[in-house]
Design a protein around this motif. Structure first.
Motif, PDB file in Angstrom:
ATOM      1  N   TYR A  96      -3.626   2.033  -6.718  1.00 30.59           N
ATOM      2  CA  TYR A  96      -2.210   2.396  -6.636  1.00 30.59           C
ATOM      3  C   TYR A  96      -1.997   3.621  -5.746  1.00 30.59           C
ATOM      4  O   TYR A  96      -0.950   3.752  -5.095  1.00 30.59           O
ATOM      5  N   LYS A  97      -2.973   4.526  -5.703  1.00 30.89           N
ATOM      6  CA  LYS A  97      -2.887   5.658  -4.766  1.00 30.89           C
ATOM      7  C   LYS A  97      -2.903   5.143  -3.327  1.00 30.89           C
ATOM      8  O   LYS A  97      -2.177   5.628  -2.460  1.00 30.89           O
ATOM      9  N   PHE A  98      -3.759   4.154  -3.093  1.00 29.45           N
ATOM     10  CA  PHE A  98      -3.852   3.511  -1.783  1.00 29.45           C
ATOM     11  C   PHE A  98      -2.502   2.889  -1.407  1.00 29.45           C
ATOM     12  O   PHE A  98      -2.022   3.052  -0.276  1.00 29.45           O
ATOM     13  N   SER A 129     -10.070   3.741 -13.591  1.00 28.34           N
ATOM     14  CA  SER A 129     -10.102   4.620 -12.423  1.00 28.34           C
ATOM     15  C   SER A 129      -9.853   3.852 -11.130  1.00 28.34           C
ATOM     16  O   SER A 129      -9.117   4.315 -10.245  1.00 28.34           O
ATOM     17  N   VAL A 130     -10.458   2.661 -11.011  1.00 27.62           N
ATOM     18  CA  VAL A 130     -10.299   1.843  -9.806  1.00 27.62           C
ATOM     19  C   VAL A 130      -8.846   1.431  -9.615  1.00 27.62           C
ATOM     20  O   VAL A 130      -8.311   1.503  -8.497  1.00 27.62           O
ATOM     21  N   ILE A 131      -8.206   1.001 -10.688  1.00 28.82           N
ATOM     22  CA  ILE A 131      -6.794   0.593 -10.590  1.00 28.82           C
ATOM     23  C   ILE A 131      -5.928   1.774 -10.179  1.00 28.82           C
ATOM     24  O   ILE A 131      -5.018   1.643  -9.355  1.00 28.82           O
ATOM     25  N   ILE A 169      -6.349  -6.150  -0.999  1.00 28.21           N
ATOM     26  CA  ILE A 169      -7.591  -5.872  -1.726  1.00 28.21           C
ATOM     27  C   ILE A 169      -8.721  -5.584  -0.742  1.00 28.21           C
ATOM     28  O   ILE A 169      -9.478  -4.612  -0.890  1.00 28.21           O
ATOM     29  N   LYS A 170      -8.834  -6.419   0.268  1.00 28.69           N
ATOM     30  CA  LYS A 170      -9.903  -6.245   1.264  1.00 28.69           C
ATOM     31  C   LYS A 170      -9.740  -4.931   2.031  1.00 28.69           C
ATOM     32  O   LYS A 170     -10.726  -4.242   2.326  1.00 28.69           O
ATOM     33  N   GLU A 171      -8.502  -4.598   2.361  1.00 30.43           N
ATOM     34  CA  GLU A 171      -8.245  -3.350   3.079  1.00 30.43           C
ATOM     35  C   GLU A 171      -8.599  -2.146   2.204  1.00 30.43           C
ATOM     36  O   GLU A 171      -9.166  -1.156   2.682  1.00 30.43           O
ATOM     37  N   PHE A 172      -8.261  -2.233   0.915  1.00 35.62           N
ATOM     38  CA  PHE A 172      -8.584  -1.171  -0.044  1.00 35.62           C
ATOM     39  C   PHE A 172     -10.099  -0.964  -0.132  1.00 35.62           C
ATOM     40  O   PHE A 172     -10.595   0.165  -0.089  1.00 35.62           O
ATOM     41  N   TYR A 190       2.810   2.590   1.299  1.00 32.00           N
ATOM     42  CA  TYR A 190       4.202   2.153   1.184  1.00 32.00           C
ATOM     43  C   TYR A 190       5.158   3.208   0.635  1.00 32.00           C
ATOM     44  O   TYR A 190       6.369   3.006   0.641  1.00 32.00           O
ATOM     45  N   GLY A 191       4.614   4.321   0.128  1.00 36.87           N
ATOM     46  CA  GLY A 191       5.485   5.321  -0.473  1.00 36.87           C
ATOM     47  C   GLY A 191       5.622   5.094  -1.967  1.00 36.87           C
ATOM     48  O   GLY A 191       4.647   5.095  -2.704  1.00 36.87           O
TER      49      GLY A 191
END
Length: 248
Positions: A90-92, A84-86, A7-10, A97-98
């Protein structure tokens, strides 16, 4: 890595790419999702990555309901941003991770989830805007129909020739659609910049919220961007504003 670290990295990535204002908006939404997932994980013996990847449509919608009830929300504007955030989270994860959750990677599943999300909005009786007395749906639909008729029926050359009333009617119709969709006020409209609109992702930054445009409006905004560029070039106008308020 722990879930909280993801979460923090995102959020850090959002800060670098989109600035502090967007990060501030994202923070409350993604932490609500974090809380929901953490509560679910207490009852399961799986890793957070596994759980995120296998969350089905019902479980994802439960997270939406959790966010609405936790914030005692009455209108859909903030919930659209949560959606939109969620999706961006998931794009992140996908870039990192693919393969990830099908509801955010597979086009058919994405549409299925979007449709289910709209049904959940109705089920939760959320208003279409933050107005205290929202416009009646039947009346709104009639207004939108008239707006679509004006927007789609006006030729580009008529706009570029500055035929009397054509440009103002065209712009007004686009603005009315945004007002009905997101409950914008005049000041918010005036503050919109061309950089706030992303025609690749079909989204728009409104009051520090990045919202996804409905399909019909998304296509109309793509066309408007092209017209705007041609208009600026023809009349040698420089402006950062999304909508050019020119009295013609």
């Amino acid at each position: 890595m722990e879930f909280i670290d993801e979460i923090k990295e995102f959020l850090e990535m959002q800060k670098k790419e989109n600035g502090e204002a967007t990060t501030k908006t994202y923070r409350s939404k993604i932490y609500a999702f974090y809380e929901f997932v953490s509560l679910e994980l207490r009852e399961m013996n799986v890793t957070y990555i596994c759980f995120l990847n296998v969350m089905d449509k019902e479980k994802l919608l439960q997270s939406v309901e959790y966010y609405v009830k936790a914030g005692n929300l009455k209108s859909r504007a903030a919930v659209d941003v949560y959606f939109s955030v969620i999706g961006n989270f998931y794009k992140f994860l996908s870039k990192k991770y693919g393969k990830t959750n099908d509801y955010f990677q597979d086009s058919i599943k994405k549409q299925e989830f979007k449709d289910a999300f709209e049904r959940k909005i109705k089920e939760l009786h959320l208003r279409d805007s933050d107005k205290q007395e929202p416009i009646e749906r039947e009346r709104a639909e009639k207004i939108l129909k008239e707006c679509d008729k004006l927007i789609d029926g006006i030729g580009i050359e008529k706009i570029l020739r500055k035929d009397r009333g054509v440009y103002s009617n065209y712009i007004s119709s686009l603005i009315v659609k945004l007002v009905l969709a997101y409950g914008l006020k005049n000041e918010a409209i005036r503050k919109l910049k061309i950089k706030d609109y992303n025609d690749q992702l079909n989204d728009l930054m409104i009051n520090n919220y990045r919202v996804h445009l409905p399909d019909g409006l998304a296509m109309q905004m793509k066309r408007y961007k092209e017209i705007r560029q041609r208009f600026l070039k023809k009349y040698q106008i420089e402006s950062e504003r999304l909508f050019l308020m020119i009295m013609i």
